[in-house]
Design a protein around this motif. Structure first.
Motif: not given
Lengths: 197, 537
Positions: B515-518, B487-488, B453-454, B493, B451, B357, B490
């Motif tokens: 920006p949030r994605r695992q 937002f995600k 990513n959990y 997007n 950024s 991400g 990708t």
């Protein structure tokens, strides 16, 4: 006995499983072992190496001195050449021929293979092809261990036992698949050696 | 006893567990991470419920461990060398408070900077704090030292440092265990003022610390980890610190070592051994995997005295980790290298993973910045730092944990707008929050990209303290919720991301874009995937 092995590859290609298998076998045989690994930043697709030293006598350094390695065992062809300064004059270069291309300036494969062929003692096999035939693609690292096994002074049965211990938590099928990969890799090297004699 | 095949890091962890550890406190950092991870996976640690959760940063870790030691139990804190900078305030003062339960600080240094931004030597810190330092030569000694360090700490009323370097941290060898000890009972310090560092009490405690010096030097003289091997060739004496002793001995596998050798693995330095070597030998070679700490001490500033060879006079390289070959050169031993590396072999730098991400976030950021020109992105410590490399060339700084936000602030104060900070979720909760408060207090017009990513990605996917409440923290610090944009990231997007970033560039206040994605490396971590689902992220 003494085996100083430089394991080479790209982060994520499973060279630590090769090291773990030999390590398990060495501990079972009451051999001394030191194995320097690379963790951290390089694991993100960078070049990685591990120095694996097995000996019947106590081992001093965690790192193999240059010019002293008995084997370079590489799961990637260009990476096998990166560690040539470590290889002793009598040592063996054993490498997979399938390139791992994650950089824009990867050299021409023909030139890489020509350089590998220049080495006095070399074994180059397509581990991925063999792995797909006898096991799964993921086992190509164990195929490479098999391919190097004739040059490591540890019996095949001990290596197979090592695989069993490492993979038994997954399933019997995974154990069998890896043992098949190991044997197929060794057979490939034996064929090459026989053809040269 | 049972023989285990352990990394140096794991050997320290097992030694601490077997010594009756009640809690480990740490923030992940290469090459120290595996110490805490080993304890997290340990059966004994689970049965005893040893504290083993990650801390927000090294300072909170150090202080929590000190609190456990206050309460009479054995506590350990582990960090990479630069983490000790973050924890330094607590660290130095813990030497003044002293301990109740044993308190061990593990510092893992990274000479050659395999995964770090400098190669500072933690022995300097240990000396600064005036505490004993243990520097293991191998995995067994790492285990033995961790096992013994707590008792040493309790007996001398000081924290004890274990200092290792990358090679030992990440090298595996056989380790024999000792008997498992019971944990200590909860107990308060005998003197209720011991930990109250008001000047009057601190002065009293400091005098006590100074008074332990002779005892600690005597301890080093009697230490099982230090040894003086005499030799017939006294033209040179050799001092080999920690793992450097291995590289020295590697060069004497096929030849006799006739030089006197002091193996040095416990500090303060054993004065009598040093005096003996200085008086008996014509010169001294010092091998240290790190800074020339001992070398500077012996060399001093006077030309007179026994000549000292090492990193300062060019006998060894001034920087970088030692190797058997570097030591061979210092000894004047020739060796035959293998063939040179062929020219066709090219570098293969680490890179962000395919599908990460962070990559999509950088693509959007680069497009959004096209109108403004280069040189305005301040990044931080994490996988996203790799955005500095081609093809992204997206960031202009990487200094220390949390520096992105505050450096962007300083640059904006100087007139650089838009100024952008890029920081990960875990680094944000480590050291970004206080910087954000500065920015909010002054309303500095910067754009911060967290950024998310959990996870703590670079070190292998450890827990992130931000998980589940990142926006609440940011809003709580005072950022206007209208300018917290999630937002995600990708490919699909991309246009939306670019326009959001541009909108926030135009806002003359504090913006935080998430920006949030695992992290794709953690997609097989079932408990994290479940937690993310539960949180509705």
């Amino acid at each position: 006995m003494k085996s100083d092995i430089v394991l080479a590859g790209v982060g994520g290609q499973g060279i630590l499983s090769i090291a773990a298998t030999i390590g398990m076998a060495a501990v079972d045989k009451n051999l001394h072992l030191k194995q320097a690994e690379v963790h951290g930043m390089s694991q993100r697709g960078g070049d990685v190496q591990s120095h694996l030293r097995v000996s019947s006598k106590p081992i001093a350094s965690d790192l193999i001195p240059r010019g002293k390695a008995d084997i370079i065992l590489s799961v990637e062809p260009m990476e096998s050449l990166r560690y040539l300064p470590y290889l002793s004059k009598k040592g063996w270069l054993v490498t997979n021929t399938t390139p791992f291309v994650n950089i824009p300036n990867y050299p021409e494969m023909e030139e890489v293979m020509a350089k590998i062929a220049e080495q006095t003692n070399h074994i180059a096999i397509d581990a991925e092809k063999i792995a797909v035939e006898v096991a799964t693609k993921r086992s190509s690292n164990i195929v490479m261990l098999g391919a190097a096994s004739p040059f490591i002074d540890i019996e095949m049965s001990a290596l197979e036992e090592g695989l069993r211990k490492i993979f038994e938590r997954k399933s019997d099928a995974v154990v069998e698949s890896n043992i098949n990969a190991l044997r197929a890799g060794r057979a490939a090297t034996e064929v090459i050696l026989a053809s040269r004699n | 006893m049972q023989k285990l095949l352990l990394l140096g890091d794991e050997a320290i962890a097992q030694g601490a567990i077997d010594a009756g550890l009640s809690g480990v406190y740490a923030y992940p950092g290469t090459p120290s991470t595996e110490i805490t991870e080993y304890i997290q996976d340990s059966r004994i640690a689970k049965e005893r419920n040893i504290h083993r959760q990650w801390s927000s940063n090294e300072k909170t870790a150090m202080e929590s461990a000190l609190g456990m030691a206050y309460a009479g139990k054995r506590a350990m804190t582990c960090m990479k060398h630069v983490g000790l900078n973050v924890a330094a305030d607590a660290f130095i003062n813990a030497a003044i408070t002293g301990v109740n339960g044993g308190f061990v600080v593990v510092a893992a240094d990274d000479p050659s900077m395999h995964s770090s931004q400098n190669e500072q030597d933690s022995r300097v810190y240990g000396k600064f704090a005036m505490i004993p330092i243990l520097e293991p030569v191998n995995q067994q000694e790492a285990y033995d030292m961790a096992y013994a360090a707590f008792e040493m700490s309790e007996k001398f009323n000081v924290p004890v440092m274990i200092r290792i370097t990358t090679r030992l941290a990440h090298s595996r060898a056989g380790v024999v265990r000792k008997p498992l000890l019971e944990e200590r009972e909860l107990s308060l310090p005998k003197d209720p003022t011991q930990f109250v560092l008001l000047p009057a009490i601190a002065r009293r405690n400091y005098k006590k610390l100074i008074e332990t010096r002779p005892d600690l030097e005597k301890l080093s003289m009697e230490s099982p980890y230090n040894s003086y091997a005499d030799g017939s060739d006294r033209s040179m004496g050799i001092i080999a610190c920690g793992i450097a002793h291995n590289y020295l001995m590697e060069n004497f596998q096929e030849r006799e070592c006739n030089y006197p050798v002091l193996k040095l693995s416990q500090y303060p330095m054993p004065r009598k051994d040093i005096e003996r070597m200085v008086s008996e030998c014509d010169s001294i070679l010092i091998l240290e995997d790190g800074y020339p700490v001992i070398e500077e001490l012996l060399k001093g500033y006077q030309e007179a005295g026994t000549p000292v060879k090492g990193r300062l006079d060019g006998t060894l390289p001034r920087d970088g980790e030692l190797t058997p070959n570097i030591v061979a050169n210092a000894l004047g031993f020739p060796f035959e290298e293998g063939a040179p590396v062929p020219d066709l072999v090219v570098g293969r730098p680490p890179a962000m993973c395919k599908g990460c991400g962070h990559i999509d976030a950088y693509k959007a950021l680069n497009i959004a910045l096209e109108d403004y020109g280069p040189g305005r992105v301040f990044a931080d410590i994490g996988c996203y730092t790799l955005g500095a490399l081609p093809p992204y060339n997206a960031v202009n700084s990487c200094v220390d944990m949390g520096a992105s936000i505050t450096m962007a602030k300083g640059a904006a104060d100087a007139g650089l707008t838009p100024a952008v900070a890029v920081i990960g979720d875990s680094t944000f909760t480590h050291s970004g929050m206080t910087g954000l408060l500065d920015v909010v207090s002054e309303g500095t017009p910067i754009t911060i990209i967290v950024s998310d990513n959990y996870t703590t990605g670079m070190t292998g996917g450890q827990d992130s303290q931000a998980l589940g409440h990142l926006e609440q923290i940011i809003a709580g610090i005072g950022v206007d919720p209208d300018h917290i944009r999630v937002f995600k990231p990708t490919a699909a997007n991309l246009d939306e991301m670019v326009s959001i970033i541009k909108e926030e560039f135009d806002y003359p206040g504090v913006s935080v874009i998430i920006p949030r994605r695992q992290c794709i490396q953690t997609l097989r971590n079932k408990s994290l995937v479940l937690k993310v689902k539960e949180l509705g992220l």
